[in-house]
Design a protein around this motif. Sequence first.
Motif, PDB file in Angstrom:
ATOM      1  N   GLY A  89       0.798  -1.229   0.000  1.00 54.70           N
ATOM      2  CA  GLY A  89       0.000   0.000   0.000  1.00 54.70           C
ATOM      3  C   GLY A  89       0.824   1.269   0.000  1.00 54.70           C
ATOM      4  N   ALA A  90       2.063   1.184   0.421  1.00 51.75           N
ATOM      5  CA  ALA A  90       2.927   2.365   0.438  1.00 51.75           C
ATOM      6  C   ALA A  90       3.181   2.903  -0.965  1.00 51.75           C
ATOM      7  CB  ALA A  90       4.263   2.043   1.114  1.00 51.75           C
ATOM      8  N   HIS A  91       3.003   2.051  -1.952  1.00 52.27           N
ATOM      9  CA  HIS A  91       3.297   2.440  -3.334  1.00 52.27           C
ATOM     10  C   HIS A  91       2.044   2.536  -4.206  1.00 52.27           C
ATOM     11  CE1 HIS A  91       7.477   2.014  -2.311  1.00 52.27           C
ATOM     12  NE2 HIS A  91       7.244   0.788  -1.875  1.00 52.27           N
ATOM     13  N   GLN A  92       0.868   2.428  -3.609  1.00 46.69           N
ATOM     14  CA  GLN A  92      -0.367   2.433  -4.390  1.00 46.69           C
ATOM     15  C   GLN A  92      -1.009   3.818  -4.382  1.00 46.69           C
ATOM     16  OE1 GLN A  92      -2.536  -0.729  -2.459  1.00 46.69           O
ATOM     17  NE2 GLN A  92      -1.527  -2.297  -3.672  1.00 46.69           N
ATOM     18  N   ALA A  93      -1.688   4.140  -5.466  1.00 43.63           N
ATOM     19  CA  ALA A  93      -2.412   5.395  -5.651  1.00 43.63           C
ATOM     20  C   ALA A  93      -1.439   6.572  -5.701  1.00 43.63           C
ATOM     21  CB  ALA A  93      -3.460   5.616  -4.569  1.00 43.63           C
ATOM     22  N   PRO A  94      -1.765   7.578  -6.468  1.00 46.11           N
ATOM     23  CA  PRO A  94      -0.870   8.737  -6.571  1.00 46.11           C
ATOM     24  C   PRO A  94      -0.736   9.534  -5.275  1.00 46.11           C
ATOM     25  CG  PRO A  94      -2.370   8.679  -8.433  1.00 46.11           C
ATOM     26  CD  PRO A  94      -2.839   7.634  -7.467  1.00 46.11           C
ATOM     27  N   THR A  95      -1.774   9.552  -4.442  1.00 42.12           N
ATOM     28  CA  THR A  95      -1.769  10.382  -3.236  1.00 42.12           C
ATOM     29  C   THR A  95      -2.206   9.558  -2.042  1.00 42.12           C
ATOM     30  OG1 THR A  95      -2.308  12.320  -4.578  1.00 42.12           O
ATOM     31  CG2 THR A  95      -2.714  12.502  -2.205  1.00 42.12           C
ATOM     32  N   LEU A  96      -1.518   9.771  -0.927  1.00 40.87           N
ATOM     33  CA  LEU A  96      -1.862   9.093   0.312  1.00 40.87           C
ATOM     34  C   LEU A  96      -1.891  10.117   1.443  1.00 40.87           C
ATOM     35  CD1 LEU A  96      -2.344   6.630   2.143  1.00 40.87           C
ATOM     36  CD2 LEU A  96       0.147   6.257   2.145  1.00 40.87           C
ATOM     37  N   VAL A  97      -3.011  10.136   2.158  1.00 42.06           N
ATOM     38  CA  VAL A  97      -3.177  10.985   3.328  1.00 42.06           C
ATOM     39  C   VAL A  97      -3.579  10.082   4.483  1.00 42.06           C
ATOM     40  CG1 VAL A  97      -4.534  12.839   4.383  1.00 42.06           C
ATOM     41  CG2 VAL A  97      -3.871  12.998   1.972  1.00 42.06           C
ATOM     42  N   ILE A  98      -2.968  10.293   5.629  1.00 44.56           N
ATOM     43  CA  ILE A  98      -3.317   9.526   6.819  1.00 44.56           C
ATOM     44  C   ILE A  98      -4.092  10.442   7.752  1.00 44.56           C
ATOM     45  CG2 ILE A  98      -2.427   8.229   8.785  1.00 44.56           C
ATOM     46  CD1 ILE A  98       0.036   7.582   7.000  1.00 44.56           C
ATOM     47  N   LEU A  99      -5.270   9.986   8.151  1.00 47.17           N
ATOM     48  CA  LEU A  99      -6.102  10.733   9.088  1.00 47.17           C
ATOM     49  C   LEU A  99      -5.804  10.242  10.493  1.00 47.17           C
ATOM     50  CD1 LEU A  99      -8.473  12.637   9.852  1.00 47.17           C
ATOM     51  CD2 LEU A  99     -10.011  10.707   9.359  1.00 47.17           C
ATOM     52  N   LEU A 100      -5.487  11.183  11.369  1.00 46.02           N
ATOM     53  CA  LEU A 100      -5.239  10.859  12.769  1.00 46.02           C
ATOM     54  C   LEU A 100      -6.422  11.296  13.611  1.00 46.02           C
ATOM     55  CD1 LEU A 100      -1.564  12.141  13.148  1.00 46.02           C
ATOM     56  CD2 LEU A 100      -2.357   9.881  12.388  1.00 46.02           C
ATOM     57  N   TYR A 101      -6.789  10.454  14.541  1.00 47.82           N
ATOM     58  CA  TYR A 101      -7.768  10.822  15.556  1.00 47.82           C
ATOM     59  C   TYR A 101      -6.970  11.428  16.704  1.00 47.82           C
ATOM     60  CZ  TYR A 101     -10.894  10.295  19.523  1.00 47.82           C
ATOM     61  OH  TYR A 101     -11.637  10.540  20.645  1.00 47.82           O
ATOM     62  N   ALA A 102      -7.270  12.675  17.049  1.00 48.92           N
ATOM     63  CA  ALA A 102      -6.506  13.422  18.041  1.00 48.92           C
ATOM     64  C   ALA A 102      -7.440  13.916  19.136  1.00 48.92           C
ATOM     65  CB  ALA A 102      -5.795  14.591  17.364  1.00 48.92           C
ATOM     66  N   PRO A 103      -7.796  13.039  20.095  1.00 48.61           N
ATOM     67  CA  PRO A 103      -8.738  13.454  21.134  1.00 48.61           C
ATOM     68  C   PRO A 103      -8.188  14.614  21.962  1.00 48.61           C
ATOM     69  CG  PRO A 103      -7.703  11.363  21.706  1.00 48.61           C
ATOM     70  CD  PRO A 103      -7.275  11.692  20.316  1.00 48.61           C
ATOM     71  N   GLN A 104      -9.082  15.518  22.338  1.00 50.57           N
ATOM     72  CA  GLN A 104      -8.720  16.702  23.107  1.00 50.57           C
ATOM     73  C   GLN A 104      -9.335  16.621  24.496  1.00 50.57           C
ATOM     74  OE1 GLN A 104      -6.630  19.064  21.526  1.00 50.57           O
ATOM     75  NE2 GLN A 104      -6.589  17.366  20.058  1.00 50.57           N
ATOM     76  N   GLU A 111     -15.243  11.628  24.631  1.00 50.78           N
ATOM     77  CA  GLU A 111     -14.345  11.147  23.585  1.00 50.78           C
ATOM     78  C   GLU A 111     -15.100  10.536  22.410  1.00 50.78           C
ATOM     79  OE1 GLU A 111     -10.570   8.163  22.898  1.00 50.78           O
ATOM     80  OE2 GLU A 111     -11.054   8.778  24.941  1.00 50.78           O
ATOM     81  N   TRP A 112     -16.191   9.835  22.682  1.00 49.59           N
ATOM     82  CA  TRP A 112     -16.901   9.197  21.567  1.00 49.59           C
ATOM     83  C   TRP A 112     -17.447  10.233  20.593  1.00 49.59           C
ATOM     84  CZ3 TRP A 112     -22.042   9.753  20.351  1.00 49.59           C
ATOM     85  CH2 TRP A 112     -22.867  10.314  21.327  1.00 49.59           C
ATOM     86  N   GLU A 113     -17.838  11.423  21.062  1.00 46.19           N
ATOM     87  CA  GLU A 113     -18.285  12.469  20.143  1.00 46.19           C
ATOM     88  C   GLU A 113     -17.123  12.971  19.303  1.00 46.19           C
ATOM     89  OE1 GLU A 113     -20.772  15.719  21.335  1.00 46.19           O
ATOM     90  OE2 GLU A 113     -21.769  14.499  22.855  1.00 46.19           O
ATOM     91  N   GLN A 114     -15.953  13.063  19.909  1.00 48.47           N
ATOM     92  CA  GLN A 114     -14.778  13.486  19.159  1.00 48.47           C
ATOM     93  C   GLN A 114     -14.408  12.452  18.097  1.00 48.47           C
ATOM     94  OE1 GLN A 114     -11.550  15.193  21.522  1.00 48.47           O
ATOM     95  NE2 GLN A 114     -12.931  15.181  23.294  1.00 48.47           N
ATOM     96  N   MET A 115     -14.577  11.180  18.442  1.00 43.49           N
ATOM     97  CA  MET A 115     -14.303  10.115  17.494  1.00 43.49           C
ATOM     98  C   MET A 115     -15.260  10.193  16.300  1.00 43.49           C
ATOM     99  SD  MET A 115     -13.819   6.084  18.413  1.00 43.49           S
ATOM    100  CE  MET A 115     -12.717   6.492  19.761  1.00 43.49           C
ATOM    101  N   LEU A 116     -16.525  10.504  16.588  1.00 43.37           N
ATOM    102  CA  LEU A 116     -17.490  10.666  15.498  1.00 43.37           C
ATOM    103  C   LEU A 116     -17.088  11.815  14.584  1.00 43.37           C
ATOM    104  CD1 LEU A 116     -20.828  10.149  17.467  1.00 43.37           C
ATOM    105  CD2 LEU A 116     -19.802   8.581  15.802  1.00 43.37           C
TER     106      LEU A 116
END
Length: 189
Positions: A89-104, A111-116
């Motif tokens: 997967g590191a070499h697939q698709a032209p663009t890769l973005v990783i979404l991080l869950y960053a609880p505050q 926390e569950w609302e933040q996760m949503l």
Amino acid sequence: MFNDRSSLPAYLASRRSAKPRDMVAPGPDAAQLDAILTLAMRTPDHGKLFPWRFVKVNDRQAYAALLERAFLAANPDARAAQVEAAIAGAHQAPTLVILLYAPQESAKIPEWEQMLSAGAVGMNLIHAAQAHGFVATWLTGWITYDETVRTALCEGSERIAGLFYIGSPGQPLEERPRPEFTAMVRTFP
């Protein structure tokens, strides 16, 4: 892509995810990707906590090396073919973005609302990519749960919410099974 509100229902009814291995160039350029991420951030967020972050993966070789180190640390007896499959997967698709869950920290917003909210950002990211004329998909898997990868990409209590692959379709998108409406919707009382 939709140009007016009347085409939004048609777009949502026809939206499909693409397999990263089937995505081809072009992907979004830097300005398009920034616009996509800006639209993704227009999401419900009770308390305006912004409990998410993005990692744009620009150096795929460095990312592949990270995945290889992580996979081998967890699987020291892995064969070369297993390592290759694990990091493909590191070499697939032209663009890769990783979404991080960053609880505050919040006394009011659980926390569950933040996760949503983080999940809503992910779906908005897919819609924004497709509104810009690209295909996108959201994947998880071993990478999202691996501590070596998490430590390299995250800060504090952040966790990986998903890997977002963006590009152009290399072949027609396939429909997948969808749930039966009556099995998923009920009325109260």
